[in-house]
Design a protein around this motif. Structure first.
Motif, mmCIF file in Angstrom:
data_model
loop_
_atom_site.group_PDB
_atom_site.id
_atom_site.type_symbol
_atom_site.label_atom_id
_atom_site.label_comp_id
_atom_site.label_asym_id
_atom_site.label_seq_id
_atom_site.Cartn_x
_atom_site.Cartn_y
_atom_site.Cartn_z
ATOM 1 N N ASP A 144 0.339 3.939 1.585
ATOM 2 C CA ASP A 144 0.239 4.753 2.798
ATOM 3 C C ASP A 144 1.190 4.297 3.906
ATOM 4 N N ARG B 109 -1.923 5.004 8.725
ATOM 5 C CA ARG B 109 -1.438 5.556 7.451
ATOM 6 C C ARG B 109 -0.724 6.893 7.668
ATOM 7 N N ASP C 282 0.849 -1.197 0.000
ATOM 8 C CA ASP C 282 0.000 0.000 0.000
ATOM 9 C C ASP C 282 0.879 1.240 0.000
ATOM 10 N N GLN D 81 1.247 1.594 5.415
ATOM 11 C CA GLN D 81 0.660 0.680 6.402
ATOM 12 C C GLN D 81 1.256 -0.711 6.234
HETATM 13 MG MG MG Z 1 -4.249 1.950 4.328
#
Ligand code: MG
Ligand code: UDP
Length: 319
Positions: A97, A202, A95, A99
């Motif tokens: 972000d 995030r 991802d 994460q």
């Molecule tokens: Mg996320």
């Protein structure tokens, strides 16, 4: 020849997170000089400056590839596009972000190259920072999924995983349009190593998933991998036949021994409503499956690409 690792990053409105993701990933990549890397940024029809950021990164770093969709096709489509266009010996989903901590990559590579696994996947042990209802519903979904489908989808499993080429080819061989990748991972089999970590929030921006979308995602998963709901309708039908038979006997003998006092309209209406509700529910369930059959037979591409810096001979414009 050192092996190539493709990192697939679906991005939807990740203008703020993307540069941070790049910095951190670069930091990890530098610690792995034995491998070559390519970063495949899939811009899933973002409405902010994600594509601009992706282009800037690509201009700065030749290892950065980007694909930009003609509209938002959803994360599953973005992941599929990444898979089709990845040329690595090892491929990972991550991802944008952060994460999915890039710091797990070295450990994942070791699992594949030295410990004989075909995939190394991350699961979060905790769901800190996530709403209580959301995490409760997610947990319910996973246990229901495992019961209905006889497939193991591990609690807290993320899409973050590193896979071998053989594993990726197996995923690509599954050409269905309604993709529920978490289920496909489990369906293809192979040996997977699970790596647990604490949930990370995030870095920037906000989650792209509303409750309704998550609900639809869950429904997609169950319908794609289980036909149990279809038999549920017939089970319920059989149960109701049984109950109505008992009811009939009860009414018959009561009329025989106690006469027939005309009463009970309200209860009759309730039963009627209940029974027709069940019928509509079951019909709707069949409809859900029919809808999937319809979507599959149309065989529309999963994504349409508008722009990319991938070499033309490799580039898969529609999937
Ligand atoms: Mg996320
Ligand atoms: N994403 C995407 N298309 C979408 C929604 C999300 O490509 O339609 C990407 C998003 O940019 C991110 C990843 O999928 O990289 C996970 O999304 P998000 O962080 O919003 O989900 P969460 O972590 O909250 O489950």
């Amino acid at each position: 020849m050192s092996k190539l690792v493709s990192l697939i990053v679906p991005c939807y409105n990740e203008e703020q997170a993307l540069p941070l993701f790049y910095e951190q990933t670069l930091h990890i990549i530098e610690q792995l000089p034995a491998y070559n890397f390519e970063l495949i940024l899939v811009d899933d029809g973002s409405r902010d400056g994600t594509l601009r950021v992706a282009k800037e990164l690509a201009a700065r770093d030749a290892r950065v590839r980007f694909l930009s969709f003609s509209r938002n096709f959803g994360k599953e489509s973005a992941m599929y596009a990444g898979l089709l266009n990845a040329s690595g010996d090892f491929v990972a989903f991550m991802d944008a972000d952060l994460q999915d901590p890039p710091a797990l990559l070295p450990q994942m590579l070791t699992a594949l190259t030295e410990e004989g696994y075909d995939a190394a996947a991350a699961r979060r042990q905790t769901r800190t920072g996530e709403g209580r209802i959301r995490s409760f519903l997610s947990r319910r979904f996973y246990s229901m999924m495992n019961r209905l489908t006889h497939m193991e989808i591990v609690q807290g499993a993320r899409d973050f995983r590193l896979m071998t080429r053989a594993y990726v080819n197996a995923l690509l061989a599954l050409s269905e349009r309604c993709r529920f990748t978490k289920g496909l991972f489990s369906w293809v089999g192979f040996r997977t190593k699970w790596i647990s970590y604490e949930n990370v929030e995030r870095v920037a921006g906000e989650t792209k998933w509303s409750m309704t979308q998550l609900f639809r995602y869950a429904l997609e998963g169950i319908i794609a991998f289980s036909v149990a709901p279809l038999s549920f309708a017939s089970l319920l039908g059989t149960a109701f036949c049984g109950i109505s038979l008992l009811g009939f006997l009860f009414v018959f003998f009561r009329a025989l021994f106690c006469g027939d006092p005309v009463a009970g309209w309200p209860s009759l209406v309730c039963i009627l409503l209940f029974a027709s509700g069940i019928q509509l529910f079951s019909l709707g369930m069949v409809g859900q499956y029919l809808a999937r059959v319809y979507t599959e037979t149309k065989r529309r591409p999963l994504y349409i690409c508008r722009e990319s810096n991938l070499p033309e001979e490799k580039f898969v414009r529609m999937g």
